[in-house]
Scaffold this motif. Structure first.
Motif, PDB file in Angstrom:
ATOM      1  N   GLN A 141       0.848  -1.190   0.000  1.00 37.04           N
ATOM      2  CA  GLN A 141       0.000   0.000   0.000  1.00 37.04           C
ATOM      3  C   GLN A 141       0.887   1.245   0.000  1.00 37.04           C
ATOM      4  N   ASN A 142       0.588   2.205  -0.880  1.00 38.41           N
ATOM      5  CA  ASN A 142       1.367   3.430  -1.001  1.00 38.41           C
ATOM      6  C   ASN A 142       0.646   4.602  -0.330  1.00 38.41           C
ATOM      7  N   PHE A 143       1.423   5.503   0.277  1.00 39.77           N
ATOM      8  CA  PHE A 143       0.903   6.741   0.846  1.00 39.77           C
ATOM      9  C   PHE A 143       1.746   7.907   0.345  1.00 39.77           C
ATOM     10  N   THR A 144       1.130   9.058   0.123  1.00 40.64           N
ATOM     11  CA  THR A 144       1.852  10.240  -0.344  1.00 40.64           C
ATOM     12  C   THR A 144       1.514  11.450   0.519  1.00 40.64           C
ATOM     13  N   GLY A 145       2.506  12.339   0.691  1.00 35.03           N
ATOM     14  CA  GLY A 145       2.304  13.563   1.450  1.00 35.03           C
ATOM     15  C   GLY A 145       1.729  14.674   0.586  1.00 35.03           C
ATOM     16  N   PRO A 146       1.150  15.692   1.225  1.00 38.66           N
ATOM     17  CA  PRO A 146       1.125  15.868   2.678  1.00 38.66           C
ATOM     18  C   PRO A 146       0.077  14.979   3.354  1.00 38.66           C
ATOM     19  N   LEU A 147       0.448  14.453   4.506  1.00 37.43           N
ATOM     20  CA  LEU A 147      -0.431  13.549   5.244  1.00 37.43           C
ATOM     21  C   LEU A 147      -0.036  13.568   6.709  1.00 37.43           C
TER      22      LEU A 147
END
Length: 219
Positions: A141-147
């Protein structure tokens, strides 16, 4: 507290040599007697010295792993060392499978917190296999900012990709999880980006099980 992110789902990808569906077994309700499970080891840069535990649900359909004294965080930027961007934790589980039964992981739940600057990214990966076997399935699973929020994901394993414990023998289950924090285009001199997996009283992982009966000649 920040609101929990919407649940994300990943479909796991099997290796070419995966065991197909129920070719060696027939789907079955879980065993009626309580099945014992033991977390033999929890090793890796993300869980050094962890006092992790594993418990089976009363209906034998899920294993809950709690991390104990776990500090499972990958980070980049201010305060990070060159090796902090990637952390992993491999769980080795012994499941006391009753004679005539076998099981497979059908899905797995993970949760944690991510704080990612603009331009930064993070990855949660996991792979599942039985000791001594080459068949493996992978989730990502990928996550990207801003977070700056809690996260929760579920790895779903399609029926055709499920890998069952070998019939007629005891093989420990290995679950290897990995966190990666990547700077990308973020300002690493003035910001810190990280992703962590839950620990303490909350579950580090919940592994959902599917049960089957073994062919009579393998019991």
């Amino acid at each position: 507290m920040c609101a929990t992110l919407a649940t994300a789902g990943t479909v796991l990808v099997p290796t070419p040599a995966h065991a197909v569906g129920l070719s060696l077994a027939s789907a079955s309700p879980p065993p009626s007697d309580q099945v014992a499970v033991d977390l033999v080891t929890a090793n890796g840069s993300g869980c050094p010295g962890a006092t992790a535990t594993a418990t089976m649900s009363p209906d034998n359909t899920a294993i809950t792993v709690r991390g104990g004294a776990l500090n499972y965080t990958a980070l980049v930027g201010v305060g990070a060392t060159p090796t902090d961007w990637r952390k992993n934790c491999q769980l080795n589980l012994s499941v006391n499978v009753p004679t005539g039964f076998t099981y497979a992981i059908t899905s797995a739940d993970y949760r944690g917190f991510a704080s990612l600057a603009t331009g930064a990214a993070a990855i949660v990966r996991a792979n599942y296999y039985f000791q001594g076997q080459s068949q493996t399935v992978y989730g990502r699973q990928n996550f990207t900012g801003p977070l700056d929020d809690e996260w929760q994901i579920t790895d779903w394993i399609p029926l055709a990709a499920m890998i069952y414990a070998p019939c007629g023998g005891q093989r420990n289950l290995n679950v290897n999880t990995e966190l990666r924090a990547m700077a990308g285009t973020s300002d690493v001199k003035n910001s810190t980006s990280y992703i962590s997996m839950e620990d303490g009283s909350d579950a580090m992982a919940i592994l959902h099980l599917g049960w089957a009966t073994c062919p009579s000649d393998t019991r």
